[in-house]
Design an enzyme around this catalytic site. Structure first.
Site, PDB file in Angstrom:
ATOM      1  N   LYS A  78       0.844  -1.209   0.000  1.00 21.94           N
ATOM      2  CA  LYS A  78       0.000   0.000   0.000  1.00 21.94           C
ATOM      3  C   LYS A  78       0.873   1.249   0.000  1.00 21.94           C
ATOM      4  O   LYS A  78       1.915   1.295   0.662  1.00 21.94           O
ATOM      5  CB  LYS A  78      -0.911  -0.026   1.238  1.00 21.94           C
ATOM      6  CG  LYS A  78      -1.937   1.104   1.309  1.00 21.94           C
ATOM      7  CD  LYS A  78      -2.855   0.959   2.517  1.00 21.94           C
ATOM      8  CE  LYS A  78      -3.871   2.094   2.594  1.00 21.94           C
ATOM      9  NZ  LYS A  78      -4.806   1.940   3.734  1.00 21.94           N
ATOM     10  N   SER A 155      -9.827   2.411   2.912  1.00 18.06           N
ATOM     11  CA  SER A 155      -8.893   3.105   2.036  1.00 18.06           C
ATOM     12  C   SER A 155      -7.969   2.162   1.274  1.00 18.06           C
ATOM     13  O   SER A 155      -7.340   2.552   0.301  1.00 18.06           O
ATOM     14  CB  SER A 155      -8.038   4.068   2.871  1.00 18.06           C
ATOM     15  OG  SER A 155      -7.234   3.360   3.799  1.00 18.06           O
ATOM     16  N   SER A 179     -10.412   0.134   7.187  1.00 18.49           N
ATOM     17  CA  SER A 179      -9.806   0.248   5.861  1.00 18.49           C
ATOM     18  C   SER A 179      -9.130  -1.010   5.338  1.00 18.49           C
ATOM     19  O   SER A 179      -8.683  -1.023   4.196  1.00 18.49           O
ATOM     20  CB  SER A 179      -8.795   1.401   5.842  1.00 18.49           C
ATOM     21  OG  SER A 179      -9.452   2.642   5.802  1.00 18.49           O
TER      22      SER A 179
END
Length: 492
Positions: A78, A155, A179
């Site tokens: 990420k 997210s 998330s």
């Protein structure tokens, strides 16, 4: 053959590497080819093929006798994790061009165990969002599709999309209010948010420091156990990191949950909950009962205050954390006009560098921390947080081993259907997940079914603090009973 390699789980790839049936170079090249053919998903935003092939060759050269479980395994990272010499932007314009001179603790631990980095994954800007629509790189797209493009969740949307589409064997995510777990549920994969303090936050771009935790996003529970063990451990560089031994989580996956007590919280039954979610929840409880667990009704009375408390505390911490981005030392700096001073530079840089959702949350956070409102909002929210944690403590003290809830209030929704028009509706996506972050507990999302349109649905299990091994074992039992094997039909 190459496309088949990307479909392997981490555990299957590990075993194939040890037997000599495949090399990391072959696995990695298969993933890189898949990534190049999946631009429509916008999951990978910085591809690192040279780094990946060098790491794969190094893993192969070392050999796999007594090798760590992740050696030679291609992963996605990420964009919130700082990776040395590789763009790390938190999907924000304000960090344009930032290439850290250091490695986050989590990624350094993964690479020390021989993992391979395929590239950086899309996300909501500074992890603020539930649909991956606030990214400077554009929307990430769910590989599951019904007539139109759907959100992969947020997210960690790029991480979820990449794992679900078999672009990588696993990915890192972060979870501040859901998330990891919400995108996992939206894409039919497994996502783990560990106990706060179990995984180091050092080198992860901060959103809300008392809530953020990194965790794995994988194809199944066994892979999550393998990856989580590598990510955990005490880190002196993180003052909130717990100095606790890390168990062999994979060895704890027996599937035997006889005698375990699973709580079903009354407060998670929402008005207007889709029938498919309600049915899945009931079926999940029956699966665990059939496996030998005792199912009991429980009460978490302060749950209804969790979302408002979260949306005071998280923006307040974000307001403080994001004050460091000023255009002075790194990242984007606005062009200044003659006569502009440092105040104008800060204002213009932040106005250009932060997107609308980040600006909204910074403004909310600054407001609730301001002199006249600190007690009315921030202090009150902190007291509510303590009561929410107390609810969980009471339930666990009464003998409950894990709590079963829905992971999301719906299946994945269409991109563009909520983000700009109704931020409050978007925030409600976190309704089942934020309590876990406020209480600092471990949680896992497990894919357990599909709705009438064929979209994946997940259930969430919440565990006792520091008991990720027991929690994963309950998740493993649920996974085996549910038998979810759905994969998105390739359209990209």
């Amino acid at each position: 053959m190459m496309t088949e390699l990307t479909k392997l789980t981490i555990a299957a790839a590990r075993d194939a590497l040890r037997k000599g049936d495949v090399t990391s170079a072959e696995l990695t090249q298969a993933c890189l080819t898949a990534i190049d053919g999946a631009d429509a998903l916008n999951a990978f935003v910085h591809k690192t093929p040279e780094v990946a092939m060098a790491q794969a060759k190094s893993a192969d050269d070392r050999g796999y006798a007594d090798a760590p479980g992740l050696q030679g395994i291609p992963l996605g990272i990420k964009d919130l994790f700082c990776t040395k010499g590789v763009a790390s932007q938190a999907a924000s314009r304000i960090l344009d061009g930032f290439r850290p001179e250091y490695e986050s603790t989590v990624t350094s631990q993964l690479f020390d165990r021989g993992a391979v980095m395929l590239g950086k994954l899309n996300m909501d800007e500074f992890a603020m969002g539930s649909s991956n629509e606030t990214s400077v790189y554009g929307d990430a797209v769910n590989p599951w599709r019904v007539d139109e493009n759907l959100t992969p969740g947020g997210s960690s949307g790029g991480s979820a999309a990449a794992v679900a589409a078999d672009l990588c064997l696993g990915a890192t995510g972060t979870d501040t209010g859901g998330s990891i777990r919400q995108p996992a549920a939206f894409t039919g994969i497994t996502g783990v948010k560990p106990t706060y303090g179990r995984v180091s936050r050092w080198g992860i771009v901060a959103f809300a420091s008392s809530l953020d935790q990194a965790g794995p996003m994988t194809k199944d529970v066994r892979d999550a156990a393998i990856m989580l063990e590598a990510m955990c451990g005490h880190d002196p560089k993180d003052s909130t990191s717990a100095d606790l031994a890390v168990p062999d989580f994979e060895a704890m996956l027996t599937g035997d949950i006889k005698g375990k007590t699973i709580g079903i919280p009354a407060e998670y039954r929402m008005d207007g909950m889709p029938d498919a979610i309600e049915k899945l929840w009931s079926e999940g409880a029956e699966m665990l009962r059939d496996a030998g667990a005792k199912i009991v009704d429980i009460s978490l009375p302060h749950t209804k205050y969790a979302l408002p408390a979260y949306y005071v505390i998280a923006p307040a911490e974000a307001s403080s954390n994001l004050a460091r981005y000023d255009g002075v030392r790194f990242g984007h700096r606005a062009k200044l006009e003659q006569g502009d001073g440092i105040t104008e530079m800060y204002e213009k840089t932040r106005a250009e560098g932060f997107g609308p959702e980040v600006q909204r949350r910074v403004m909310v956070g600054t407001y609730v921390l301001s002199a006249g409102f600190y007690d009315a909002y921030y202090n009150r929210a902190r007291k509510v947080r303590a009561l929410i944690k107390q609810d969980f403590d009471t339930v666990f003290e009464d003998g409950v081993d894990a709590i079963l809830t829905p992971a999301t209030p719906s299946a994945a929704f269409p991109l563009g259907s909520m983000a700009d028009t109704d931020p409050i509706q978007m925030y409600l996506n976190d309704v089942f997940t934020v309590t876990v972050n406020l209480a600092g507990l471990p949680g896992v999302a497990v894919p357990t079914g599909q709705d009438a349109r064929g979209l994946p649905l997940g259930l969430q299990l919440i565990g006792r603090p520091w008991e990720e091994g027991d929690l994963l074992n309950v998740a493993y039992s649920l996974e085996r009973a549910a038998g979810f094997v759905g994969k998105p039909a390739k359209w990209w």
